[in-house]
Design a protein around this motif. Sequence first.
Motif, PDB file in Angstrom:
ATOM      1  N   GLU A 344       0.640  -1.050  -0.290  1.00  0.00           N
ATOM      2  CA  GLU A 344      -0.109  -0.191  -0.282  1.00  0.00           C
ATOM      3  C   GLU A 344       0.922   0.943  -0.105  1.00  0.00           C
ATOM      4  N   ASP A 345       2.491   1.319  -0.202  1.00  0.00           N
ATOM      5  CA  ASP A 345       3.382   2.636  -0.181  1.00  0.00           C
ATOM      6  C   ASP A 345       3.264   2.464  -1.317  1.00  0.00           C
ATOM      7  N   LEU A 346       2.547   2.096  -2.131  1.00  0.00           N
ATOM      8  CA  LEU A 346       2.908   2.140  -3.191  1.00  0.00           C
ATOM      9  C   LEU A 346       1.667   3.155  -4.264  1.00  0.00           C
ATOM     10  N   TRP A 347       0.086   3.506  -3.330  1.00  0.00           N
ATOM     11  CA  TRP A 347      -0.620   3.361  -3.582  1.00  0.00           C
ATOM     12  C   TRP A 347      -0.580   5.046  -3.664  1.00  0.00           C
ATOM     13  N   PRO A 348       0.423   5.989  -3.093  1.00  0.00           N
ATOM     14  CA  PRO A 348      -0.224   7.564  -3.298  1.00  0.00           C
ATOM     15  C   PRO A 348       0.563   8.057  -4.937  1.00  0.00           C
ATOM     16  N   MET A 349       1.372   7.351  -6.154  1.00  0.00           N
ATOM     17  CA  MET A 349       1.536   7.065  -6.957  1.00  0.00           C
ATOM     18  C   MET A 349       1.138   6.270  -8.454  1.00  0.00           C
ATOM     19  N   PHE A 350      -0.239   6.419  -7.675  1.00  0.00           N
ATOM     20  CA  PHE A 350      -1.345   5.765  -8.363  1.00  0.00           C
ATOM     21  C   PHE A 350      -1.160   6.248  -9.910  1.00  0.00           C
ATOM     22  N   LEU A 351      -1.207   7.304  -9.468  1.00  0.00           N
ATOM     23  CA  LEU A 351      -1.776   8.034 -11.257  1.00  0.00           C
ATOM     24  C   LEU A 351      -0.517   7.375 -11.980  1.00  0.00           C
ATOM     25  N   LEU A 352       0.845   8.120 -11.583  1.00  0.00           N
ATOM     26  CA  LEU A 352       1.858   7.495 -12.241  1.00  0.00           C
ATOM     27  C   LEU A 352       2.018   5.805 -12.102  1.00  0.00           C
ATOM     28  N   PHE A 353       1.963   5.173 -11.422  1.00  0.00           N
ATOM     29  CA  PHE A 353       1.720   4.326 -12.509  1.00  0.00           C
ATOM     30  C   PHE A 353       0.505   4.035 -13.372  1.00  0.00           C
ATOM     31  N   ASP A 354      -0.104   4.596 -14.208  1.00  0.00           N
ATOM     32  CA  ASP A 354      -1.444   4.032 -14.342  1.00  0.00           C
ATOM     33  C   ASP A 354      -0.726   4.683 -15.208  1.00  0.00           C
ATOM     34  N   ILE A 355      -0.244   5.608 -15.323  1.00  0.00           N
ATOM     35  CA  ILE A 355       0.754   6.402 -17.084  1.00  0.00           C
ATOM     36  C   ILE A 355       1.738   5.648 -17.354  1.00  0.00           C
ATOM     37  N   TRP A 356       1.897   5.673 -16.412  1.00  0.00           N
ATOM     38  CA  TRP A 356       3.267   3.965 -16.584  1.00  0.00           C
ATOM     39  C   TRP A 356       2.990   3.084 -17.927  1.00  0.00           C
ATOM     40  N   MET A 357       2.160   2.501 -17.313  1.00  0.00           N
ATOM     41  CA  MET A 357       1.872   1.347 -18.180  1.00  0.00           C
ATOM     42  C   MET A 357       1.560   1.729 -19.048  1.00  0.00           C
ATOM     43  N   PHE A 358       1.339   2.762 -19.905  1.00  0.00           N
ATOM     44  CA  PHE A 358       1.203   2.791 -21.542  1.00  0.00           C
ATOM     45  C   PHE A 358       2.643   2.899 -22.146  1.00  0.00           C
ATOM     46  N   ILE A 359       3.521   3.431 -21.029  1.00  0.00           N
ATOM     47  CA  ILE A 359       4.775   3.352 -21.908  1.00  0.00           C
ATOM     48  C   ILE A 359       5.366   1.455 -21.385  1.00  0.00           C
ATOM     49  N   TYR A 360       5.213   1.116 -20.425  1.00  0.00           N
ATOM     50  CA  TYR A 360       4.820  -0.583 -20.114  1.00  0.00           C
ATOM     51  C   TYR A 360       5.034  -1.413 -21.634  1.00  0.00           C
ATOM     52  N   TYR A 361       3.687  -1.301 -21.458  1.00  0.00           N
ATOM     53  CA  TYR A 361       3.402  -2.085 -22.769  1.00  0.00           C
ATOM     54  C   TYR A 361       4.157  -1.851 -24.149  1.00  0.00           C
ATOM     55  N   THR A 362       3.891  -1.057 -24.227  1.00  0.00           N
ATOM     56  CA  THR A 362       5.112  -0.008 -25.697  1.00  0.00           C
ATOM     57  C   THR A 362       6.155  -0.854 -25.780  1.00  0.00           C
ATOM     58  N   LEU A 363       6.272  -0.922 -24.504  1.00  0.00           N
ATOM     59  CA  LEU A 363       7.836  -1.151 -24.065  1.00  0.00           C
ATOM     60  C   LEU A 363       7.838  -2.938 -24.780  1.00  0.00           C
ATOM     61  N   PHE A 364       7.211  -3.458 -23.957  1.00  0.00           N
ATOM     62  CA  PHE A 364       7.860  -5.276 -23.458  1.00  0.00           C
ATOM     63  C   PHE A 364       6.452  -5.736 -24.632  1.00  0.00           C
ATOM     64  N   THR A 365       5.857  -4.539 -25.638  1.00  0.00           N
ATOM     65  CA  THR A 365       4.774  -5.671 -26.924  1.00  0.00           C
ATOM     66  C   THR A 365       6.038  -6.402 -27.355  1.00  0.00           C
ATOM     67  N   PRO A 366       7.299  -6.391 -28.343  1.00  0.00           N
ATOM     68  CA  PRO A 366       7.601  -6.554 -28.486  1.00  0.00           C
ATOM     69  C   PRO A 366       7.954  -7.849 -28.243  1.00  0.00           C
ATOM     70  N   THR A 367       7.825  -8.357 -26.650  1.00  0.00           N
ATOM     71  CA  THR A 367       9.068  -9.782 -26.313  1.00  0.00           C
ATOM     72  C   THR A 367       8.012 -10.932 -26.711  1.00  0.00           C
ATOM     73  N   LEU A 368       6.815 -10.165 -26.967  1.00  0.00           N
ATOM     74  CA  LEU A 368       6.053 -11.587 -26.838  1.00  0.00           C
ATOM     75  C   LEU A 368       6.518 -12.180 -28.563  1.00  0.00           C
ATOM     76  N   VAL A 369       6.425 -11.697 -29.188  1.00  0.00           N
ATOM     77  CA  VAL A 369       7.236 -12.619 -30.400  1.00  0.00           C
ATOM     78  C   VAL A 369       9.008 -12.679 -30.628  1.00  0.00           C
ATOM     79  N   LYS A 370       9.110 -13.094 -29.027  1.00  0.00           N
ATOM     80  CA  LYS A 370      10.941 -12.972 -29.153  1.00  0.00           C
ATOM     81  C   LYS A 370      11.008 -14.443 -28.759  1.00  0.00           C
TER      82      LYS A 370
END
Length: 377
Positions: A344-370
């Motif tokens: 729960e110490d991560l929760w105060p940053m929930f909005l930043l983490f939500d935005i981060w997930m857009f970057i995360y999916y963009t970065l790791f999508t190519p690994t699905l076919v690796k």
Amino acid sequence: MDFIFALAWWQHLIFIAFCVIIIIQLFYYLRYFRKLANYAAPKKEQSQEYPVSVIICARDEAPNLIKNLPGILVQNYKTTHEIIVVNDNSVDDTKYLLDEFRKSFKNLTPIALTQEAKLIPGKKFPLSMGIKSAKYEIVLLTDADCVPASEYWIQQMQDGYHNGIEVVLGYGSYYKMPGLLNKIIRFETFHTALQYLSFALAGKAYMGVGRNLSYKKDVFFRNKGFSAINMIPSGDDDLFINMVANKHNTAIVIDQDAHTLSEPKKTWTEWWRQKSRHYTTAKYYKKNHKFLLGLYSLSHALVYPLLIASIIFFNWWLALSVFTVRLVVLAVIWKKAMKKLNEEDLWPMFLLFDIWMFIYYTLFTPTLVKKPGKNWK
């Protein structure tokens, strides 16, 4: 006139697409993720302690074994249990270290492998040897770089077994340390657990993590072990569970005493390699699981691009109003689920983490076919 009509049509289409994505996201959060956020372990009329075989595979893990193995050996579990450490062709001091531990802990059973298994890359062969050598029906798996969060880890994890249960999924967390990378690693671990634990509660179990996982030997042998996935270097945890788990035979244990703790990666490069290796197995999941996970990931990745497009090209206050509905639902469910998993110490940053997930999916999508690598370490 035609241009103005076409422009208005595209503006409305963008907003409609945004609304559809938000509806899909709300479906996942209210249909699935709410289950973990509101989860309470079922009360058992009587508690039973089963004999347990804890299995750890180790290759050149002497430093980790020195630090973590004592936490497993001194578990407060009065019923019969054994600790099996499969020494997989180590060239460090693992053998001598295990011999020393064996002098003080008679329930420790080292198994030495001195030859590589041909055509079976990864961790599956040593793990199979550990399971075949186990004396007891219930096996509890963890890694050499993990330590139980409490002395009641075995007790809590085996308590997940009751009538018909053959697979118990646990939570493997990471130590809390300073720095952005640590928070991102822990959030990604939480977000993955939010999915696989919630889907398990909904009767759609699709994976577990080898850092904290238990199942019965009968399940392993009934499904011919890892034979169906031997050619894939990783997947001894998620792909095996994807193959054998169902809505009737799977339970979860998320009590904080039942967690395991691991050292997180210290550099972005190390973390990237670790996550890339993990994602190469996702393409082997069952089709319905790939669809559910893929639709969730796609919808999550599209939230912010479509939000920005709707603000620019349609109506900013209407777009923000729709987005706020999702954000409130997400914030409430994340907060409750993070509390359950001691994050729960991560929760105060929930909005930043939500935005981060857009970057995360963009970065790791190519690994699905690796193509997966050949080593399990």
